[in-house]
Scaffold this motif. Structure first.
Motif, short mmCIF file in Angstrom:
data_model
loop_
_atom_site.label_atom_id
_atom_site.label_comp_id
_atom_site.label_asym_id
_atom_site.label_seq_id
_atom_site.Cartn_x
_atom_site.Cartn_y
_atom_site.Cartn_z
N GLU A 1 13.76 8.27 12.24
CA GLU A 1 14.83 9.41 11.94
C GLU A 1 15.25 9.98 13.31
O GLU A 1 16.39 10.36 13.70
CB GLU A 1 14.25 10.63 11.20
CG GLU A 1 13.98 10.23 9.79
CD GLU A 1 13.23 11.22 8.99
OE1 GLU A 1 12.84 12.25 9.55
OE2 GLU A 1 13.29 11.30 7.65
N GLU A 2 14.32 9.97 14.31
CA GLU A 2 14.76 10.64 15.59
C GLU A 2 15.62 9.56 16.43
O GLU A 2 16.36 10.00 16.92
CB GLU A 2 13.24 10.85 16.51
CG GLU A 2 13.46 11.10 17.97
CD GLU A 2 14.09 12.71 17.81
OE1 GLU A 2 14.70 12.97 18.91
OE2 GLU A 2 13.94 13.27 16.91
N GLU B 1 4.25 7.92 8.01
CA GLU B 1 4.93 9.34 8.44
C GLU B 1 5.46 9.49 9.61
O GLU B 1 6.49 9.44 9.89
CB GLU B 1 4.16 10.48 8.15
CG GLU B 1 3.93 10.66 6.54
CD GLU B 1 2.85 11.98 6.16
OE1 GLU B 1 2.55 12.60 7.54
OE2 GLU B 1 2.64 12.08 5.24
N GLN B 2 4.57 8.98 10.72
CA GLN B 2 5.02 8.85 12.04
C GLN B 2 6.22 7.97 12.11
O GLN B 2 7.10 8.06 13.06
CB GLN B 2 3.88 8.40 12.89
CG GLN B 2 2.75 9.57 13.16
CD GLN B 2 1.44 8.98 13.99
OE1 GLN B 2 1.20 7.78 13.88
NE2 GLN B 2 0.91 9.80 14.38
N ARG C 1 18.91 9.98 14.97
CA ARG C 1 19.57 11.06 15.34
C ARG C 1 20.05 11.01 16.89
O ARG C 1 21.05 11.22 17.03
CB ARG C 1 18.51 12.57 15.35
CG ARG C 1 19.15 13.70 15.70
CD ARG C 1 18.26 14.92 15.88
NE ARG C 1 17.08 14.67 16.77
CZ ARG C 1 17.47 14.66 18.22
NH1 ARG C 1 18.54 14.90 18.69
NH2 ARG C 1 16.39 14.29 18.74
N LYS D 1 -0.45 8.42 7.27
CA LYS D 1 -0.10 9.18 8.51
C LYS D 1 1.09 8.28 9.26
O LYS D 1 1.65 8.73 9.78
CB LYS D 1 -1.36 9.52 9.30
CG LYS D 1 -1.92 10.60 8.33
CD LYS D 1 -3.34 10.81 9.37
CE LYS D 1 -4.35 12.15 8.56
NZ LYS D 1 -5.46 12.21 9.28
N LYS E 1 8.28 7.13 10.17
CA LYS E 1 9.35 7.37 9.66
C LYS E 1 10.27 8.41 10.36
O LYS E 1 11.35 8.48 10.68
CB LYS E 1 9.18 8.01 8.09
CG LYS E 1 10.52 8.68 7.41
CD LYS E 1 9.94 9.39 6.00
CE LYS E 1 11.00 10.02 5.27
NZ LYS E 1 10.65 10.44 4.11
N ARG E 2 9.49 9.41 11.13
CA ARG E 2 9.98 10.41 11.99
C ARG E 2 10.49 9.73 13.13
O ARG E 2 11.68 10.12 13.68
CB ARG E 2 8.86 11.26 12.38
CG ARG E 2 8.37 12.41 11.26
CD ARG E 2 7.51 13.40 12.19
NE ARG E 2 6.53 13.08 12.61
CZ ARG E 2 5.14 12.97 11.89
NH1 ARG E 2 5.12 13.55 10.65
NH2 ARG E 2 4.17 12.57 12.60
N ALA E 3 10.06 8.57 13.82
CA ALA E 3 10.64 7.87 14.95
C ALA E 3 11.84 7.21 14.50
O ALA E 3 12.83 7.47 15.11
CB ALA E 3 9.38 6.98 15.27
#
Length: 192
Positions: free
Chosen positions: A159-160, A152-153, A163, A149, A155-157
């Motif tokens: 990617e954010e 994943e967090q 972006r 988990k 990874k999202r951070a």
């Protein structure tokens, strides 16, 4: 006839007794109204004082309040530079946070791996019961799930952040292009 007179006297007595109570109630209402009016007057005078001082009572950020010597374009450029620096600092902080998170995940993975090995050795040596082994294994599996988990967090951070950096760069390029076009337009108008 006596009963009518008695009733009349009773009604008159009650009416006289009620007058002071009504007067007290009306005095209380008048006092409350008076206090309310005084409060409103105080608020109005406070608002008037602020307006006289030039304070803006409207809502907003008031970025232009303390311009100092700067005017117009120079102030806008300074403000833009400040905001850019602030965004870059936030990006650096986010980068550091992501790096720290990744380091902690790596450390936790190593710790889980060592714990698994230790648990297996203890089982093979017979120093722990089968029940303790199962509990330990469940505990380690839960820890691994948590690490998934967290990864994943992170990874999202990441990617954010990527972006946001792309959007910021696109905006910066667009702003520079517009500024360049404005300068060319001003030059053309100056030549005419």
């Amino acid at each position: 006839m006596k009963s009518v007179v008695l009733n009349l006297a009773l009604v008159m007595g009650l009416a006289l007794a009620a007058q002071p109570m009504q007067a007290q109630q009306s005095k209380g209402k008048e006092k409350a109204k008076k206090e309310k009016l005084e409060k409103q007057a105080k608020e109005k005078t406070a608002d008037e004082e602020l307006k006289e001082k030039g304070a803006n009572t409207g809502k907003g950020n008031a970025y232009g309040k303390n311009k100092g010597e700067l005017k117009g374009k120079e102030f806008g450029q300074q403000r833009s530079a400040e905001m850019r620096a602030m965004q870059e600092q936030k990006q650096r902080e986010l980068d550091n946070s992501i790096e720290e998170g990744e380091a902690k995940v790596k450390e936790a993975d190593e710790k889980i791996k060592r714990s698994k090995e230790k648990l297996e050795r203890a089982r093979q040596e017979g120093s722990i019961s089968e029940e303790d082994y199962k509990k330990g294994k469940e505990h380690l599996e839960m820890a691994e799930e948590e690490m998934v988990k967290v990864r994943e967090q992170l990874k999202r951070a990441g990617e954010e952040r990527k972006r946001a950096m792309e959007e910021m760069e696109a905006y910066r390029e667009k702003s520079e292009r517009r500024a360049h076009e404005r300068e060319e337009l001003e030059e053309e108008q100056g030549e005419k």
